[in-house]
Motif scaffolding. Structure first.
Motif, PDB file in Angstrom:
ATOM      1  N   GLU A 159      16.911   4.581  -1.508  1.00  0.00           N
ATOM      2  CA  GLU A 159      15.666   4.750  -1.373  1.00  0.00           C
ATOM      3  C   GLU A 159      15.265   3.997  -0.148  1.00  0.00           C
ATOM      4  N   GLU A 160      14.274   4.650   0.040  1.00  0.00           N
ATOM      5  CA  GLU A 160      13.802   3.985   1.601  1.00  0.00           C
ATOM      6  C   GLU A 160      13.539   2.736   2.027  1.00  0.00           C
ATOM      7  N   PRO A 161      14.273   2.054   3.014  1.00  0.00           N
ATOM      8  CA  PRO A 161      14.042   0.430   3.152  1.00  0.00           C
ATOM      9  C   PRO A 161      12.843   0.061   3.395  1.00  0.00           C
ATOM     10  N   PRO A 162      12.722  -1.463   3.073  1.00  0.00           N
ATOM     11  CA  PRO A 162      11.504  -2.130   2.537  1.00  0.00           C
ATOM     12  C   PRO A 162      11.067  -2.122   3.977  1.00  0.00           C
ATOM     13  N   ALA A 200       1.034  -1.143  -0.441  1.00  0.00           N
ATOM     14  CA  ALA A 200       0.075  -0.191   0.416  1.00  0.00           C
ATOM     15  C   ALA A 200       1.215   1.058  -0.119  1.00  0.00           C
ATOM     16  N   ALA A 201       1.734   1.314   0.640  1.00  0.00           N
ATOM     17  CA  ALA A 201       2.744   2.393   0.459  1.00  0.00           C
ATOM     18  C   ALA A 201       3.366   2.561  -0.617  1.00  0.00           C
ATOM     19  N   ASP A 202       4.084   1.621  -1.129  1.00  0.00           N
ATOM     20  CA  ASP A 202       4.487   1.376  -2.612  1.00  0.00           C
ATOM     21  C   ASP A 202       3.539   2.162  -3.890  1.00  0.00           C
ATOM     22  N   MET A 203       2.396   1.865  -3.323  1.00  0.00           N
ATOM     23  CA  MET A 203       0.871   2.534  -4.380  1.00  0.00           C
ATOM     24  C   MET A 203       1.028   4.068  -4.736  1.00  0.00           C
ATOM     25  N   PHE A 251       3.872   6.457   3.244  1.00  0.00           N
ATOM     26  CA  PHE A 251       3.750   5.270   4.155  1.00  0.00           C
ATOM     27  C   PHE A 251       2.330   6.420   5.146  1.00  0.00           C
ATOM     28  N   CYS A 252       1.304   6.803   4.918  1.00  0.00           N
ATOM     29  CA  CYS A 252       0.107   7.933   5.485  1.00  0.00           C
ATOM     30  C   CYS A 252      -1.015   6.470   5.384  1.00  0.00           C
ATOM     31  N   THR A 253      -0.678   5.513   4.277  1.00  0.00           N
ATOM     32  CA  THR A 253      -1.627   4.966   3.979  1.00  0.00           C
ATOM     33  C   THR A 253      -2.093   3.897   4.256  1.00  0.00           C
ATOM     34  N   PRO A 254      -0.664   3.031   5.391  1.00  0.00           N
ATOM     35  CA  PRO A 254      -0.778   1.903   5.972  1.00  0.00           C
ATOM     36  C   PRO A 254      -2.254   2.106   6.711  1.00  0.00           C
ATOM     37  N   PHE A 255      -1.520   3.820   8.048  1.00  0.00           N
ATOM     38  CA  PHE A 255      -2.884   3.744   8.412  1.00  0.00           C
ATOM     39  C   PHE A 255      -3.940   4.575   8.308  1.00  0.00           C
ATOM     40  N   ASP A 256      -4.116   4.566   7.384  1.00  0.00           N
ATOM     41  CA  ASP A 256      -5.515   4.659   6.879  1.00  0.00           C
ATOM     42  C   ASP A 256      -5.990   3.633   6.313  1.00  0.00           C
TER      43      ASP A 256
END
Length: 234
Positions: free
Chosen positions: A179-182, A37-40, A57-62
């Motif tokens: 690149e941000e870590p996964p 979801a964060a990568d979408m 990174f807001c998407t997982p919280f949503d």
């Protein structure tokens, strides 16, 4: 709830082990879904000049809000309330152990009842009279404290590797974005280790005594947390 349903006392450890195993499976799936979801969509403002952000990174919280809302409706409709054991003998066992006489219930909605002052007093008295409970609480606090230090710090520690270097290199522009870590997949890996640990616990608990198993858990945990301290790998 276990006693209320008249389950065998020997099943209790298996119940906790199964609950931890199932929780780990859900956490692994959650980490994978959160990373996807964060990568979408990259992190962007909702509108121009807006402080509300979407994507990234807001998407997982949503998604967590949706999952928790669904879970609350399921629990409200299917999970019975557990008011504790109604047996007066069981209710007053702690008071008898402390040499006190059972007191009548006070159902008034007061601040003292909301924070269970009587329960706190009983807990303090038990700590004074039974040093084994005090030692058990200290061990639990030290273990949980060490674990949550890692839980809170592993993400900033990895994020710090992606920031600017110190010294003169700070003024030099970066050649390409880092690149941000996964984080989601890394979290799923942590939860996979938790699942393995819960499975091993159910096996070793039948081999070792509780104190012997606890000693081995502390030794393995100490070694694991020492690895990043003495490791020079970045």
């Amino acid at each position: 709830e276990h006693n209320k349903r008249n389950y065998d006392n020997d099943w209790l450890s298996d119940t906790f082990s199964s609950a931890s195993f199932g929780n780990s499976i859900v956490a692994i799936l959650s980490g994978i879904i959160a990373q996807a979801a964060a990568d979408m969509k990259p992190l962007t403002p909702l509108s121009e000049g807006s402080m509300i952000m979407i994507g990234g990174f807001c998407t997982p919280f949503d998604l967590a809000i949706i999952a928790l809302s669904i879970g609350s409706f399921i629990l409200n409709g299917s999970w019975p309330e557990n008011f504790g054991m109604s047996d007066e003998n069981s209710e007053s066992s702690i008071e008898k152990g402390l040499g006190a006489s059972p007191s009548s219930k006070n159902t008034d909605l007061t601040f003292a009842n909301l924070i269970d002052m009587q329960g706190l007093k009983k807990g303090v008295e038990l700590l004074k009279t039974d040093y084994e409970i005090l030692i058990c609480g200290l061990l639990q606090s030290l273990f949980e404290g060490s674990m949550y230090i890692f839980v809170f710090m592993w993400t900033p520690a990895l994020s710090g590797q992606n920031g600017h270097s110190s010294g003169e290199e700070e003024s030099e522009p970066a050649e390409e974005p880092v690149e941000e870590p996964p984080y989601g997949r890394m979290f799923a890996t942590f939860m996979l280790c938790c699942m393995c640990g819960s499975s091993l616990f159910s096996v070793f608990s039948k081999i070792y005594t509780p104190d012997g198993l606890l000693l081995r858990i502390f030794l393995v945990s100490s070694f694991s947390l020492a690895v990043p301290v003495f490791s020079s790998s970045e």
